[in-house]
Write a protein that holds these residues in place. Structure first.
Motif, PDB file in Angstrom:
ATOM      1  N   GLY A 272     -58.552 -52.160  30.579  1.00 53.63           N
ATOM      2  CA  GLY A 272     -58.457 -53.459  29.915  1.00 53.63           C
ATOM      3  C   GLY A 272     -57.194 -54.237  30.210  1.00 53.63           C
ATOM      4  O   GLY A 272     -57.053 -55.374  29.752  1.00 53.63           O
ATOM      5  N   GLU A 273     -56.257 -53.682  30.976  1.00 49.38           N
ATOM      6  CA  GLU A 273     -54.994 -54.376  31.238  1.00 49.38           C
ATOM      7  C   GLU A 273     -55.123 -55.344  32.416  1.00 49.38           C
ATOM      8  O   GLU A 273     -55.899 -55.124  33.345  1.00 49.38           O
ATOM      9  N   THR A 274     -54.311 -56.404  32.358  1.00 52.40           N
ATOM     10  CA  THR A 274     -54.206 -57.364  33.454  1.00 52.40           C
ATOM     11  C   THR A 274     -52.778 -57.338  33.976  1.00 52.40           C
ATOM     12  O   THR A 274     -51.828 -57.443  33.190  1.00 52.40           O
ATOM     13  N   ALA A 275     -52.621 -57.194  35.286  1.00 53.06           N
ATOM     14  CA  ALA A 275     -51.286 -57.131  35.898  1.00 53.06           C
ATOM     15  C   ALA A 275     -50.988 -58.430  36.628  1.00 53.06           C
ATOM     16  O   ALA A 275     -51.857 -59.003  37.302  1.00 53.06           O
ATOM     17  N   TYR A 276     -49.745 -58.900  36.475  1.00 53.16           N
ATOM     18  CA  TYR A 276     -49.241 -60.040  37.234  1.00 53.16           C
ATOM     19  C   TYR A 276     -48.046 -59.534  38.037  1.00 53.16           C
ATOM     20  O   TYR A 276     -47.038 -59.110  37.463  1.00 53.16           O
ATOM     21  N   PHE A 277     -48.148 -59.593  39.355  1.00 53.21           N
ATOM     22  CA  PHE A 277     -47.076 -59.089  40.224  1.00 53.21           C
ATOM     23  C   PHE A 277     -46.562 -60.263  41.046  1.00 53.21           C
ATOM     24  O   PHE A 277     -47.323 -60.914  41.771  1.00 53.21           O
ATOM     25  N   ALA A 278     -45.262 -60.542  40.953  1.00 54.99           N
ATOM     26  CA  ALA A 278     -44.650 -61.663  41.672  1.00 54.99           C
ATOM     27  C   ALA A 278     -43.540 -61.156  42.581  1.00 54.99           C
ATOM     28  O   ALA A 278     -42.709 -60.348  42.168  1.00 54.99           O
ATOM     29  N   ALA A 279     -43.535 -61.632  43.822  1.00 53.21           N
ATOM     30  CA  ALA A 279     -42.466 -61.335  44.778  1.00 53.21           C
ATOM     31  C   ALA A 279     -41.800 -62.646  45.176  1.00 53.21           C
ATOM     32  O   ALA A 279     -42.489 -63.586  45.597  1.00 53.21           O
ATOM     33  N   THR A 280     -40.476 -62.727  45.016  1.00 51.07           N
ATOM     34  CA  THR A 280     -39.721 -63.931  45.347  1.00 51.07           C
ATOM     35  C   THR A 280     -38.678 -63.594  46.394  1.00 51.07           C
ATOM     36  O   THR A 280     -37.739 -62.836  46.121  1.00 51.07           O
ATOM     37  N   ALA A 281     -38.839 -64.131  47.601  1.00 49.92           N
ATOM     38  CA  ALA A 281     -37.836 -63.967  48.657  1.00 49.92           C
ATOM     39  C   ALA A 281     -36.799 -65.069  48.511  1.00 49.92           C
ATOM     40  O   ALA A 281     -37.143 -66.248  48.392  1.00 49.92           O
ATOM     41  N   GLY A 332     -58.848 -55.923  37.350  1.00 49.28           N
ATOM     42  CA  GLY A 332     -59.983 -55.090  37.723  1.00 49.28           C
ATOM     43  C   GLY A 332     -60.426 -54.117  36.658  1.00 49.28           C
ATOM     44  O   GLY A 332     -61.601 -53.730  36.604  1.00 49.28           O
ATOM     45  N   THR A 333     -59.512 -53.696  35.771  1.00 51.06           N
ATOM     46  CA  THR A 333     -59.900 -52.733  34.729  1.00 51.06           C
ATOM     47  C   THR A 333     -60.420 -53.413  33.467  1.00 51.06           C
ATOM     48  O   THR A 333     -60.746 -52.740  32.492  1.00 51.06           O
ATOM     49  N   VAL A 334     -60.493 -54.745  33.484  1.00 52.78           N
ATOM     50  CA  VAL A 334     -61.040 -55.480  32.346  1.00 52.78           C
ATOM     51  C   VAL A 334     -62.559 -55.473  32.453  1.00 52.78           C
ATOM     52  O   VAL A 334     -63.105 -55.854  33.492  1.00 52.78           O
TER      53      VAL A 334
END
Length: 655
Positions: A272-281, A332-334
């Motif tokens: 049920g979790e939602t992940a937000y992954f951010a990469a900042t160069a 995806g797990t939601v």
């Protein structure tokens, strides 16, 4: 019973991790880079200024005094002066070429002391530019963004060391050390030497033809040197192998990437979790220009291909510094999400970050942010929005001065509807943030003021979500006349922030599905020719609309989400609910004094309430136990005393 109470008291407090911080605890809003100013006080500074109102040294003193007056109170600024301790005769050359005096080391500026020391300085000696750069660099921290601002009216008269070679030597200490040079009425040979110093360190060169020019240039160059993008985060080292990737928990991290390199990072996701992954160069000033590509791809447990990646690319021509961010969202797990079978189960997910900059040469810092949103097990809040916030009426009143930060981490808070203004310089990216609670939205526009004879360059503004995803942007050419972004005449805007916006078809609407800090980024490009020393005035017109609404009811991570229905509401249009400029909105949790303490989310507030109720129950139970024990105690037997031989009460004192 006492044992039961003790066991209850020993239970740990419950916590829920949802939002990540905007920066590390060390990063502060508006944090400034340390700057060391180096001032020429050689014999040539006794020459008359072009205006005939005094000497070049007199003009330099006025310029430094004005620069000091304009510094923020917390500015970490130091000052060194060369050429004031000896004469310029041949017999004094050996001493004169070592004559560099540190008037104030780099610390929180002491304005009266600094101005007094400069006022007492007399021009008389040699011009040891190379040696002065080494002395100034030694006063600065060994790492992080830091700058030297050099003012000289001529070329070095003491080489060796050759100033340009010293600059290259300093550049090898790290790409975060820059020298900005100002040539005060210099000839072509001196200009070439000073420009070489600046270019070798990724700094800038400026000409000052007279006292008035120096007055403006020195303050503005120093002001720009104070602002920066300082990467922050918990150190982490990604691996080249997805199966050995370090595991991240929600928060902000810091790594580095070569021009062509990929690294892997992992995170555990529950049902049920939602992940937000951010990469900042983060690109340093002076970094070679070219095409930059930043790609993020996710794989599931055991290396399952999730068929999902996101990338951002940027042609960095005529850019000086700046940053590039790519954000990947995974739910995806939601339940109900259509994802590959191997990527719809709880477990360890791996994020691959790839930088492709074949024309680049520098290894750059990279900020990584992970935000994990727990499942919603109750109300979803208000229905999805269909429209954007707009200006109910044109903002009125005066323009409030602000000072934009140099990064997401140090973005300056705009406390509500109104007009805000400052000066932006060539090559700068300025960051501001606006707090939006559930049910609130914003609209804004940026006006770049007219500057006669300004060099042609590009201007840009972008609106970013709390997870650093760019929601909308606009750009155009700036030729010195007044320019407004967006150029369409309509403001850049969000809908009111609602959880169910994430199901919208348009990316802009979907991005406004989390509450928190929304970012406004304003940019002025670096022209191919000389920079505009005075900068360009910018005004931000901002409207914050809507009242705080019910938040979605989050459950515990791993808990099976239900299929709740949204709370029906008859929400007014965004423009109707917008506060008027005469009564600007202040984000919840911020007083009029500009308090920027983050607001606890609804889940945290509920947990706090239960903890407080538990404490009250515990206190009552302890009190009841104490009373019960006291009631069951047998009263002590009365004391007995010996009887006096002559009878009771005949002379024995009771103890």
């Amino acid at each position: 019973m006492i044992r039961r109470l003790a066991a209850l008291a020993a239970l740990p407090a419950l916590t829920v991790t949802f939002a990540f911080g905007n920066a590390s605890a060390a990063a502060a809003e508006g944090e400034l880079s340390p700057v060391m100013v180096v001032l020429d006080s050689s014999g040539s500074m006794t020459a008359r200024d072009a205006g005939g109102s005094g000497t070049r040294m007199d003009a330099a003193k006025r310029a430094v005094s004005s620069m000091v007056d304009g510094l923020p109170p917390q500015a970490p600024v130091g000052l060194a002066i060369y050429g004031a301790g000896t004469g310029s005769s041949g017999a004094e050359k050996a001493a004169g070429c070592k004559d560099v005096r540190v008037v104030q080391p780099v610390k929180t500026v002491d304005k009266p002391a600094l101005k007094g020391a400069v006022a007492a300085t007399k021009a008389s000696g040699y011009t040891p530019i190379g040696h002065s750069l080494r002395v100034a660099a030694a006063q600065l921290p060994k790492e992080g963004q830091r700058s030297i601002v050099l003012v000289s009216d001529g070329e070095d008269t003491c080489a060796p060391p050759q100033p340009c070679e010293v600059a290259k030597e300093l550049h090898k200490q790290g790409v975060d050390l820059h020298v900005h040079a100002i040539g005060f009425r210099v000839d072509a040979k001196a200009r070439a030497q000073l420009a070489c110093i600046a270019q070798s360190t990724g700094g800038t060169y400026h000409d000052a033809a007279d006292a008035n020019s120096l007055l403006g240039v020195l303050g503005r160059v120093t002001d720009r040197a104070l602002r920066h993008y300082e990467p922050t985060g918990l150190p982490i080292t990604g691996t080249g192998d997805p199966f050995t990737a370090p595991t991240m928990t929600p928060g902000q991290y810091l790594d580095t990437l070569d021009p062509v390199e990929e690294r892997f990072y992992a995170a555990e996701l529950k049902a049920g979790e939602t992940a937000y992954f951010a990469a900042t160069a983060v690109f340093p000033r002076g970094n070679p220009r070219g095409l930059e590509v930043l790609d993020v791809k996710i794989t599931g447990p055991g290396g399952a291909d999730c068929n999902r990646s996101d990338r951002e690319l940027h042609t960095r021509a005529n850019d000086d510094g700046g940053a590039l961010t790519t954000v990947l969202k995974w739910n995806g797990t939601v339940p109900g999400s259509s994802k590959p079978k191997g990527c719809s189960v709880p477990g360890k997910y791996v994020f691959r970050v790839t930088r492709d900059a074949k024309e680049g040469t520098d290894r750059v810092p990279m900020e990584l942010q992970l935000r994990i949103e727990p499942p919603v097990t109750g109300s979803l809040g208000e229905p999805a929005q269909t429209g954007l916030v707009s200006f109910a009426q044109e903002p009125a009143g005066g323009v409030r001065p602000v000072r934009g930060g140099g990064s997401f981490n140090e973005a300056t808070t705009l406390p509500g509807s109104g007009r805000y203004g400052e000066t932006i310089y060539n090559g700068e990216w300025l960051y501001y943030r606006v707090k939006l609670d559930w049910g609130q939205g914003l609209a804004y526009r940026v006006t770049y003021g007219a500057v006669p004879n300004a060099a042609t360059t590009n201007i840009r503004t972008g609106l970013f979500s709390p997870v650093r995803s760019e929601m909308k942007s606009d750009t155009t050419a700036y030729t010195g006349s007044t320019s407004i972004l967006p150029s369409s005449g309509k403001p850049l805007a969000t809908p009111r922030v609602v959880y169910l916006n994430r199901n919208a078809g348009e990316p802009l609407m979907r991005a406004a599905s989390v509450d928190g800090w929304y970012y406004l980024v304003v940019k002025l490009g670096a022209p191919s020719g000389s920079s505009q020393p005075g900068g360009v005035p910018v005004t931000i017109d901002l409207a914050v609309a809507g009242e705080k609404a019910a938040a979605p009811e989050y459950g515990t991570s791993g808990e099976t989400p239900t299929t709740p229905t949204p709370t029906p509401t008859s929400s007014p249009s965004a423009s109707q609910s917008e506060p008027t400029p005469s009564n600007p909105a202040t984000p919840a949790g911020q007083g009029s004094g500009g308090d920027t303490t983050p607001i606890a989310d609804e889940t945290s507030s509920s947990l706090l309430l239960w903890i407080l109720l538990g404490a009250v129950v515990l206190a009552v139970m302890v009190a009841a136990a104490v009373i019960l024990v006291l009631r069951n105690r047998k009263p002590p037997a009365p004391p007995t005393y010996p009887t006096h031989p002559n009878g009771p009460g005949q002379g024995w004192n009771r103890p």
